[in-house]
Design an enzyme around this catalytic site. Structure first.
Site, PDB file in Angstrom:
ATOM      1  N   GLY A  80       2.715  -2.515 -21.215  1.00 13.10           N
ATOM      2  CA  GLY A  80       1.734  -1.447 -21.396  1.00 13.10           C
ATOM      3  C   GLY A  80       1.980  -0.763 -22.727  1.00 13.10           C
ATOM      4  N   LEU A  81       1.088   0.110 -23.090  1.00 14.23           N
ATOM      5  CA  LEU A  81       1.203   0.821 -24.363  1.00 14.23           C
ATOM      6  C   LEU A  81       2.422   1.736 -24.395  1.00 14.23           C
ATOM      7  CD1 LEU A  81      -2.535   1.895 -24.868  1.00 14.23           C
ATOM      8  CD2 LEU A  81      -1.309   0.062 -26.061  1.00 14.23           C
ATOM      9  N   SER A  82       2.850   2.095 -25.594  1.00  8.60           N
ATOM     10  CA  SER A  82       3.912   3.075 -25.757  1.00  8.60           C
ATOM     11  C   SER A  82       3.457   4.387 -25.133  1.00  8.60           C
ATOM     12  CB  SER A  82       4.196   3.271 -27.252  1.00  8.60           C
ATOM     13  OG  SER A  82       5.199   4.235 -27.435  1.00  8.60           O
ATOM     14  N   GLY A  83       4.286   4.955 -24.265  1.00 13.59           N
ATOM     15  CA  GLY A  83       3.929   6.201 -23.599  1.00 13.59           C
ATOM     16  C   GLY A  83       3.214   6.024 -22.276  1.00 13.59           C
ATOM     17  N   SER A  84       3.016   4.779 -21.864  1.00 13.48           N
ATOM     18  CA  SER A  84       2.303   4.535 -20.602  1.00 13.48           C
ATOM     19  C   SER A  84       3.152   4.863 -19.374  1.00 13.48           C
ATOM     20  CB  SER A  84       1.813   3.086 -20.524  1.00 13.48           C
ATOM     21  OG  SER A  84       2.909   2.188 -20.534  1.00 13.48           O
ATOM     22  N   GLY A  85       4.471   4.823 -19.522  1.00 12.25           N
ATOM     23  CA  GLY A  85       5.360   5.121 -18.405  1.00 12.25           C
ATOM     24  C   GLY A  85       6.218   3.947 -17.970  1.00 12.25           C
ATOM     25  N   LYS A  86       6.211   2.863 -18.745  1.00 13.57           N
ATOM     26  CA  LYS A  86       6.963   1.653 -18.382  1.00 13.57           C
ATOM     27  C   LYS A  86       8.438   1.944 -18.112  1.00 13.57           C
ATOM     28  CE  LYS A  86       6.164  -0.337 -22.267  1.00 13.57           C
ATOM     29  NZ  LYS A  86       5.472   0.818 -22.856  1.00 13.57           N
ATOM     30  N   SER A  87       9.100   2.527 -19.091  1.00 11.05           N
ATOM     31  CA  SER A  87      10.545   2.764 -18.966  1.00 11.05           C
ATOM     32  C   SER A  87      10.856   3.796 -17.895  1.00 11.05           C
ATOM     33  CB  SER A  87      11.137   3.209 -20.310  1.00 11.05           C
ATOM     34  OG  SER A  87      11.061   2.142 -21.236  1.00 11.05           O
ATOM     35  N   SER A 108       5.286  -5.601 -25.135  1.00 11.21           N
ATOM     36  CA  SER A 108       4.891  -7.010 -25.063  1.00 11.21           C
ATOM     37  C   SER A 108       3.370  -7.166 -25.103  1.00 11.21           C
ATOM     38  CB  SER A 108       5.508  -7.721 -23.859  1.00 11.21           C
ATOM     39  OG  SER A 108       5.567  -6.939 -22.713  1.00 11.21           O
TER      40      SER A 108
END
Length: 182
Positions: free
Chosen positions: A21-28, A95
């Site tokens: 997902g985009l940077s800031g989407s909440g992945k991490s 990614s």
């Protein structure tokens, strides 16, 4: 010693859970929550993200298309090794390219990959930008001047605009448990 022996010792199957997902989407944020839940359940897990990959193994790479592909190629190989060791490996990287996510999937055993698309609109991601990345005019920044190819058939889609990280993590945890027990 083979995969089955390692899984027997760990009392679990190896799995790669790939957050995109985009940077800031909440992945991490979600991946960290899932890692905590798995650890509390007594499961062997490891989280691969920018902090432990980009600053070490992949510190020689920039952000061109070629470098991004090489970044994901290396991460895919590492994740596959962890999966073969019987670990539940959580991978949290933008990614952005479908081809490289498919490459990552191809590196692990059948039924040992869960793609999690953390679907959040660009405006929300920019509002959450704690590192200020969207305002640094970074060349080839995904979502700004470099494209993000939305996954076509992810196993899980999480809408983090309307769902808490903990709620999202529970969805992912259920999918993991269903997969490794099934």
């Amino acid at each position: 010693v083979d995969y089955e022996n390692r899984c027997r010792v760990l009392e679990q199957k190896g799995l790669v859970v790939w957050f995109t997902g985009l940077s800031g989407s909440g992945k991490s944020t979600i991946a960290v929550e899932v890692e905590k839940m798995l650890n509390e359940a007594g499961m062997a897990t490891y989280l691969l993200d920018g902090d432990n990959i980009r600053h070490g193994i992949n510190q020689d790479l920039g952000f061109t298309k070629e470098d991004r592909d090489e970044n994901i190629r290396r991460i895919s190989e590492i994740a596959a090794l962890f999966q073969d060791a019987g670990m539940i490996t959580l991978v949290s990287f933008i990614s952005p390219f479908k081809e490289m996510r498919e490459f990552a999937r191809s590196k692990v055993r059948d039924n040992a990959f869960i793609e999690v698309y953390v679907s959040t609109d660009l405006k929300t991601c920019m509002e959450r930008d704690v590192k200020g990345l969207y305002h640094k005019n970074i060349k080839n920044f995904t979502g700004i001047d470099s494209s993000y190819e939305v996954p076509e058939h992810p196993e899980i889609i999480l809408d983090t605009k309307n769902t808490t990280p903990q709620e999202c993590a529970k969805v992912v945890l259920k999918a993991i448990l269903d997969r490794i027990r099934g």
